[in-house]
Motif scaffolding. Structure first.
Motif, short mmCIF file in Angstrom:
data_model
loop_
_atom_site.label_atom_id
_atom_site.label_comp_id
_atom_site.label_asym_id
_atom_site.label_seq_id
_atom_site.Cartn_x
_atom_site.Cartn_y
_atom_site.Cartn_z
N ASP A 102 7.17 8.64 17.12
CA ASP A 102 6.84 7.78 17.27
C ASP A 102 6.03 7.16 18.44
O ASP A 102 5.02 6.90 19.22
N ARG A 155 -5.33 5.07 -3.58
CA ARG A 155 -4.31 5.24 -2.62
C ARG A 155 -2.57 5.05 -3.82
O ARG A 155 -2.04 6.33 -2.66
N LEU A 156 -2.90 4.42 -4.17
CA LEU A 156 -1.09 4.77 -4.43
C LEU A 156 -0.87 5.58 -5.62
O LEU A 156 0.30 6.19 -5.72
N GLN A 168 -3.24 2.63 6.45
CA GLN A 168 -2.59 2.80 7.32
C GLN A 168 -2.65 4.53 6.92
O GLN A 168 -2.17 4.64 5.70
N ASP A 210 4.32 4.73 -7.90
CA ASP A 210 3.47 4.93 -7.12
C ASP A 210 3.68 4.55 -5.46
O ASP A 210 2.97 3.47 -4.23
N ARG A 237 6.51 -4.31 11.15
CA ARG A 237 5.28 -3.22 11.04
C ARG A 237 4.91 -2.59 9.39
O ARG A 237 3.37 -2.27 9.34
N ARG A 295 5.33 12.64 10.89
CA ARG A 295 6.82 12.46 11.65
C ARG A 295 7.85 13.83 11.86
O ARG A 295 7.97 14.15 12.46
N PRO A 302 2.11 -2.59 7.23
CA PRO A 302 0.31 -1.66 7.60
C PRO A 302 -0.06 -3.29 6.93
O PRO A 302 -0.60 -3.76 7.52
N ALA A 303 0.85 -3.34 5.21
CA ALA A 303 0.29 -4.94 4.68
C ALA A 303 0.64 -5.89 4.77
O ALA A 303 -0.01 -7.00 3.91
N ALA A 360 0.36 7.85 -2.55
CA ALA A 360 1.58 7.32 -2.03
C ALA A 360 2.57 8.29 -2.55
O ALA A 360 3.56 7.91 -1.30
N GLN A 381 2.01 9.40 7.32
CA GLN A 381 2.55 9.40 8.48
C GLN A 381 4.31 9.62 8.72
O GLN A 381 4.30 10.65 9.61
N HIS A 382 4.97 9.98 7.51
CA HIS A 382 6.16 10.23 7.34
C HIS A 382 6.15 11.78 7.74
O HIS A 382 7.04 12.60 7.93
N TYR A 436 -3.19 0.78 10.79
CA TYR A 436 -2.33 -0.54 10.22
C TYR A 436 -3.32 -1.16 9.08
O TYR A 436 -4.41 -0.63 9.33
N GLY A 437 -2.48 -1.76 8.46
CA GLY A 437 -3.44 -2.52 7.12
C GLY A 437 -3.82 -1.24 5.99
O GLY A 437 -2.74 -0.61 6.58
N ALA A 438 -4.39 -1.76 4.75
CA ALA A 438 -4.15 -1.06 4.22
C ALA A 438 -4.68 0.50 4.18
O ALA A 438 -4.03 1.65 3.13
N VAL A 473 1.07 -1.53 0.05
CA VAL A 473 -0.13 -0.27 -0.30
C VAL A 473 1.27 1.35 -0.01
O VAL A 473 0.22 2.46 0.09
N GLY A 474 2.51 1.17 0.03
CA GLY A 474 3.41 2.23 -0.10
C GLY A 474 3.17 3.07 1.09
O GLY A 474 3.34 4.25 1.04
N SER A 506 8.89 0.50 18.97
CA SER A 506 7.55 -0.29 19.14
C SER A 506 6.85 -0.66 17.83
O SER A 506 7.17 0.78 17.22
N ALA A 507 6.42 -1.86 17.32
CA ALA A 507 5.55 -1.41 16.44
C ALA A 507 3.82 -0.74 16.90
O ALA A 507 2.69 -1.01 16.41
N HIS A 508 3.88 0.41 17.30
CA HIS A 508 2.33 1.05 17.62
C HIS A 508 1.53 1.00 16.61
O HIS A 508 1.77 1.32 15.46
N ARG A 551 -4.79 -5.26 15.16
CA ARG A 551 -3.98 -5.56 14.10
C ARG A 551 -5.08 -6.54 13.28
O ARG A 551 -5.08 -6.70 11.69
#
Lengths: 65, 406
Positions: free
Chosen positions: B278, B104-105, B349, A30, A54, B357, A56-57, B108, B353-354, B345-347, A11-12, B338-340, B57
């Protein structure tokens, strides 16, 4: 260690690049994952495991080479 | 609702008593005894509350079983009328499957690690200018209004290509719409102004494209060009997702750091900065009160049967404090990794986020480095927290300081 990624389901998010920038990159078109080094050196293993945990996908799969 | 329901009492409504950095204490018990529990939300929707890390998750990671079509704040406020409807164009948070990944892509790449890194000089400039403004202020000031809100608003305006001459107006309108000190009417007027802003922005980019996110989406050679409505929806979604979230992280994060001075001192160490942001995102889990999913088929979560059509609310602030995920999870430790699930989480997410940060990694250390002797003026029990909102934070944080250095 051998890395395989399921590119179709990526999902990039770029979490792998953040975790292990020497091993992963993102495609300019992409943002999808590019594996720079599919058999990373031992000093990268921790970072790569972190990237896989970590992602996510959950598309980064690791096995012992 | 009473402030603290006893552990023995069953939980049948959404727990909303945060205090103030920790999740509602009832989540501790729920994770142990009832990790998937049926509750009623403030808007009167019955949902399955998912409270532990592993279940969070698995639900968020399974977009085939759990749809995003109702991913909105409708379980918290309003009349649920948003539920079950067709998502507005471009609001990809509420898209599923191929339709979601296609859009999304395309977005992204704009938020890739290396692309975001290029925004660092701009973020530094905006942060610096706003700390300079504090230096010229007679304190005390509201940190949320004077620093938390404008920094991310201006970063988004750069990303979307808002012309420089319009940025102040853009910042005012976008900030006013989430400023809870204003009346509902004032906020609605600001929301209309900011939607109008995007309509005009998209029209002008279609006419005269530049070097920005909206223009690149317009110019991209594709079989299916985006409509003006989709582009406006995307712009509004990016604003909704990236503005008040970051603003609240800056403001609540500052408060948390002032309360934990030994942690705040570590912010000036570049090695700690890689984990600090994070950890703050995990510890504060500002996207709270449950992120909403809808089961598309009969399924089970941790042994609990969930029927097709039922809603599930994944409680990120509880998952992030799950002791089975992380030892001493209730402690703020900026050196921890941590992997918080603070970004989800998932498609779905967090796409930005960057960028979030980057903004926090610059804004927080700079604020603490330059604003010496910073302190909260408002008495502790009068600080207005946003317990009932989708995004947690502080409505205003009045701070004063001794001096602002260069």
């Amino acid at each position: 260690m051998k890395i395989a990624v399921d590119v179709e389901r990526c999902v990039g998010a770029g979490v792998c690049v953040m975790a292990a920038p020497d091993v992963f990159d993102q495609n300019d078109d992409d943002g999808v994952v590019i594996v720079l080094e599919d058999q990373p050196s031992a000093d990268q293993h921790g970072a790569v495991r972190d990237a896989a945990a970590r992602c996510p996908a959950a598309v980064i799969h690791l096995r012992d080479a | 609702m009473s402030a603290h329901t006893s552990a023995a009492q069953p939980v049948d409504s959404l727990p909303q008593d945060r205090c103030p950095f920790d999740p509602d204490p009832r989540y501790k018990t729920l994770r142990e005894t009832d990790p998937v529990v049926r509750v009623s939300t403030p808007a009167g929707l019955d949902v399955w509350l998912v409270t532990n890390y592993d279940d969070a998750r698995s639900v968020l990671g399974d977009g085939e079983t759990f749809s995003n079509v109702d991913a909105s704040s409708s379980h918290l406020m309003g009349d649920k009328s948003d539920l079950g409807g067709t998502p507005p164009p471009g609001v990809i948070l509420r898209y599923d499957g191929d339709e979601h990944s296609r859009l999304r892509l395309r977005l992204a790449r704009e938020f890739m690690v290396k692309r975001v890194a290029r925004m660092e000089p701009f973020v530094r400039q905006v942060v610096g200018e706003h700390i300079d403004r504090l230096a010229n202020c007679e304190g005390p000031v509201d940190l949320y209004r004077e620093f938390g809100l404008p920094v991310p608003a201006l970063v988004i305006s750069e990303l979307l290509g808002v012309p420089e001459s319009d940025r102040e107006e853009f910042e005012q309108a976008t900030s006013a719409q989430v400023d809870l000190r204003l009346s509902l009417e004032e906020r609605q007027a600001a929301a209309i102004a900011s939607a109008g802003f995007f309509t005009a922005l998209v029209a002008s980019k279609m006419e005269n494209p530049g070097d920005d996110l909206i223009s690149r989406l317009i110019l991209e050679p594709t079989e299916r060009p985006m409509t003006a409505e989709e582009l406006q929806g995307i712009a509004l979604l990016l604003l909704a997702a990236g503005h008040d979230t970051t603003a609240n992280m800056i403001t609540l994060g500052t408060h948390a750091l002032l309360e934990n001075p030994e942690q705040a001192a570590k912010l000036q160490d570049p090695a700690v900065l890689t984990t600090a942001v994070d950890e703050l995102i995990r510890y504060l889990s500002i996207v709270h009160n449950g992120v909403l999913r809808k089961a598309v088929s009969d399924t089970e979560i941790n042994g609990v049967h969930v029927r097709a059509g039922e809603h599930v609310a994944v409680v990120l602030e509880s998952a992030n404090r799950d002791p089975r995920f992380l030892g001493d999870a209730d402690v703020l430790d900026l050196e921890r990794h941590s992997a918080h699930v603070g970004f989800g989480y998932g498609a779905h997410q967090c796409l930005g986020q960057h960028l979030a940060r980057l903004e926090l990694r610059i804004a927080l250390p700079e604020l603490f480095r330059r604003v010496r002797g910073m302190r909260v003026v408002t008495p502790k029990d009068e600080i207005p927290f946003k317990n009932d909102m989708v995004v947690y934070g502080i409505r205003e944080l009045i701070v004063d300081w001794d001096e602002v250095v260069a």
